[in-house]
Design an enzyme around this catalytic site. Sequence first.
Site, short mmCIF file in Angstrom:
data_model
loop_
_atom_site.label_atom_id
_atom_site.label_comp_id
_atom_site.label_asym_id
_atom_site.label_seq_id
_atom_site.Cartn_x
_atom_site.Cartn_y
_atom_site.Cartn_z
N ASP A 265 1.06 -1.02 -0.26
CA ASP A 265 -0.41 0.25 0.02
C ASP A 265 0.93 1.35 0.05
O ASP A 265 1.89 1.75 0.80
CB ASP A 265 -0.73 -0.32 1.39
CG ASP A 265 -2.03 1.44 1.47
OD1 ASP A 265 -1.54 1.92 0.56
OD2 ASP A 265 -2.94 1.45 2.45
N TYR B 108 19.73 -0.40 0.91
CA TYR B 108 20.00 -1.44 1.70
C TYR B 108 19.91 -2.76 0.48
O TYR B 108 19.64 -2.61 -0.36
CB TYR B 108 18.50 -1.33 3.03
CG TYR B 108 18.90 -0.11 4.15
CD1 TYR B 108 19.13 1.65 3.39
CD2 TYR B 108 18.05 -0.91 4.54
CE1 TYR B 108 19.29 2.14 4.51
CE2 TYR B 108 18.62 0.38 6.38
CZ TYR B 108 19.26 1.45 5.48
OH TYR B 108 19.10 2.44 7.01
N THR C 265 13.74 3.06 2.38
CA THR C 265 14.46 4.30 3.25
C THR C 265 16.17 4.53 2.61
O THR C 265 16.91 4.46 3.67
CB THR C 265 14.37 3.20 5.11
OG1 THR C 265 15.36 2.64 5.18
CG2 THR C 265 13.00 3.30 5.06
N HIS D 163 17.33 13.50 13.98
CA HIS D 163 18.43 12.88 12.72
C HIS D 163 16.97 12.42 12.00
O HIS D 163 16.15 11.59 12.67
CB HIS D 163 18.90 11.50 13.00
CG HIS D 163 20.22 10.78 12.64
ND1 HIS D 163 19.76 10.70 11.46
CD2 HIS D 163 19.77 8.97 12.09
CE1 HIS D 163 21.03 9.61 10.69
NE2 HIS D 163 20.40 8.54 11.63
N GLU E 281 29.61 6.17 6.77
CA GLU E 281 29.40 5.25 7.36
C GLU E 281 29.70 4.20 6.24
O GLU E 281 29.64 2.95 6.01
CB GLU E 281 28.41 4.66 8.11
CG GLU E 281 27.27 4.72 7.36
CD GLU E 281 26.12 4.92 8.37
OE1 GLU E 281 25.59 3.79 8.81
OE2 GLU E 281 25.29 5.45 8.68
N CYS F 247 25.24 6.99 11.95
CA CYS F 247 25.23 8.51 11.21
C CYS F 247 24.98 8.78 11.87
O CYS F 247 25.02 10.59 12.28
CB CYS F 247 23.41 8.41 10.99
SG CYS F 247 23.02 7.18 10.14
N ASN G 267 16.86 8.41 2.89
CA ASN G 267 18.10 8.29 4.10
C ASN G 267 19.46 8.89 3.64
O ASN G 267 20.37 7.91 3.37
CB ASN G 267 18.92 7.23 5.17
CG ASN G 267 19.13 7.20 6.62
OD1 ASN G 267 19.87 8.32 6.71
ND2 ASN G 267 18.83 6.00 6.92
N1 COA Z 1 -1.00 2.74 5.53
C1 COA Z 1 -0.71 4.22 6.61
N2 COA Z 1 0.11 3.36 7.32
C2 COA Z 1 0.69 2.32 7.14
C3 COA Z 1 0.38 1.10 6.74
C4 COA Z 1 -0.65 1.56 5.16
N3 COA Z 1 -1.09 0.76 4.65
N4 COA Z 1 0.96 0.23 6.24
C5 COA Z 1 1.87 0.61 7.52
N5 COA Z 1 1.41 1.37 8.03
C6 COA Z 1 2.55 2.49 8.95
C7 COA Z 1 2.52 1.40 10.51
O1 COA Z 1 1.61 1.59 11.37
C8 COA Z 1 4.27 2.34 10.79
O2 COA Z 1 3.45 3.37 11.17
P1 COA Z 1 4.53 3.29 13.17
O3 COA Z 1 5.63 2.91 12.76
O4 COA Z 1 3.88 4.92 13.55
O5 COA Z 1 2.93 2.37 13.67
C9 COA Z 1 5.32 2.50 9.92
O6 COA Z 1 3.61 2.48 8.89
C10 COA Z 1 5.89 1.21 9.94
O7 COA Z 1 5.11 -0.88 9.47
P2 COA Z 1 5.50 -0.98 9.63
O8 COA Z 1 4.96 -2.85 9.73
O9 COA Z 1 6.68 -1.00 11.21
O10 COA Z 1 7.35 -1.09 9.19
P3 COA Z 1 8.23 -2.21 8.47
O11 COA Z 1 8.11 -3.52 9.29
O12 COA Z 1 8.16 -2.49 6.93
O13 COA Z 1 9.25 -1.27 9.26
C11 COA Z 1 10.91 0.24 9.80
C12 COA Z 1 10.19 -0.22 9.10
C13 COA Z 1 11.26 1.76 9.82
C14 COA Z 1 11.78 -0.52 10.56
C15 COA Z 1 11.99 -0.39 8.68
O14 COA Z 1 11.40 0.97 7.30
C16 COA Z 1 13.49 -0.43 8.83
O15 COA Z 1 14.04 -1.47 9.25
N6 COA Z 1 13.84 0.56 8.37
C17 COA Z 1 16.08 0.99 8.32
C18 COA Z 1 15.75 1.20 9.80
C19 COA Z 1 17.05 2.12 9.79
O16 COA Z 1 17.78 2.85 9.24
N7 COA Z 1 17.78 1.95 11.34
C20 COA Z 1 18.92 3.00 11.55
C21 COA Z 1 19.73 4.34 11.68
S1 COA Z 1 18.22 4.99 13.11
#
Ligand code: COA
Length: 396
Positions: free
Chosen positions: A29, A143, A152, A233, A79, A111, A272
């Site tokens: 979505d 990634y 991201t 950040h 990094e 970062c 990012n």
């Molecule tokens: N409409 C609107 N929002 C939606 C949605 C939809 N159809 N489906 C999911 N979402 C929202 C979720 O509710 C969640 O929001 P919240 O965090 O406010 O609750 C968000 O989208 C992300 O969904 P989630 O299921 O948690 O996503 P994911 O399992 O795919 O992973 C991350 C998200 C951020 C953990 C992932 O992108 C990641 O690992 N990113 C890299 C992180 C990183 O770089 N870290 C190092 C530096 S800090």
Amino acid sequence: MKLGIIDMEMATTHFQVKLDTLAAALNVDPNKYRYGLRQEAFSMPALDEDPVTLAATAANRLLQRTGREGIRTMIVATETGIDQSKALGLFVQTLLELSSNMRIIETKQACYSATASLQMALGIVARKPEERVLVIASDVARYAVDTPGEPTQGAGAVAMLVGADPQLLEIEPASGVWSAHIDDFWRPNDSSTPMVDGARSLDAYLGAFTGAWEDYLAQGGSPIEEIDYFVHHQPFTKMAIKGHRRLVEHTGAAIDEQRVEPSLSYTPQLGNTYTASLYMGLLSLLHSDLDLTGKRIGLYSYGSGAAGEFFTMVPQPGYQKLLHPEIIAAAIADREELSFAEYRRLHAAHERGSKQDYTNPRVTGAPYRFAGVRDGARYYQHNEPQAATGAFSVLR
Ligand code: COA
């Protein structure tokens, strides 16, 4: 004596990928990316772009305004460095034809390291106020495909000139730091993409935030009511909002999210940018319609692994005259959009070692390009028409 940032500039890549394109191809979505992560696109390097060309382009834009006088130190935070031994800045020094009478180093802590580099630069100019220090944050966040981190990704660089009596931003002395060994995100030496425990990285980010905030107060920092705007950040834009909510919850202060929103214009487009991300957020705030003269900006820097720092800056009278929002607007708008198939092909093509020679196709329109590898060494060129036939002509 005030110390801080004299001027700053940025660069990003030739290509971009729209997250609606990614969502459609992956059957996700699009609202998950748009509202769940608050991301719309990410920057992606051409084969002849890398953290060196991004760093050199940002620094070139900066030095065209500031000149080079008094610069005896360059610190490059990254990094995604290109060598385990040699500092990335040495390539930048050659491309920019900087003086040989310089100390040049590279810093690393995910970062976070651009912030540590800024603090080191302040130490140098405090001792020798006639000197200026070039600090560059440059990264390509790549990634693995089909992982939660894929939407991201991103890439970009920010160059900052640090010195005494800064015209742009004073950096105030109080600073809160926090570090702990946490396996939330890391990249082993033999992997081109990071290992990510997404949920743990979110927790670590938030935990380091309150840890750094408490230390900031203990170090004589300003009470939260005296901080006017916030930049946090931004590994993805929603993370900065989550961080801000945690700060509000932790302090019990009623701080409107409008005080963080002006810092969130660029990351949704760039993705990012790792070490550069916080400073892209700072540029976003500075480029907003707000008059920030004399206002206190709180910055939260985070790097997985994990380290956090909270510190403050104050825009100086007349700072608006130094701003060039048209440069970042053009850098974002001019990126060529990739289809999903093109993006995935390019992502795979970036997986290259140093054991075999290769020559990169000429793609980027940036002033510097990564020409290829020969005998294990990387070669860069000025991207001028006359260089077109002279691959490898610049650095050997
Ligand atoms: N409409 C609107 N929002 C939606 C949605 C939809 N159809 N489906 C999911 N979402 C929202 C979720 O509710 C969640 O929001 P919240 O965090 O406010 O609750 C968000 O989208 C992300 O969904 P989630 O299921 O948690 O996503 P994911 O399992 O795919 O992973 C991350 C998200 C951020 C953990 C992932 O992108 C990641 O690992 N990113 C890299 C992180 C990183 O770089 N870290 C190092 C530096 S800090």
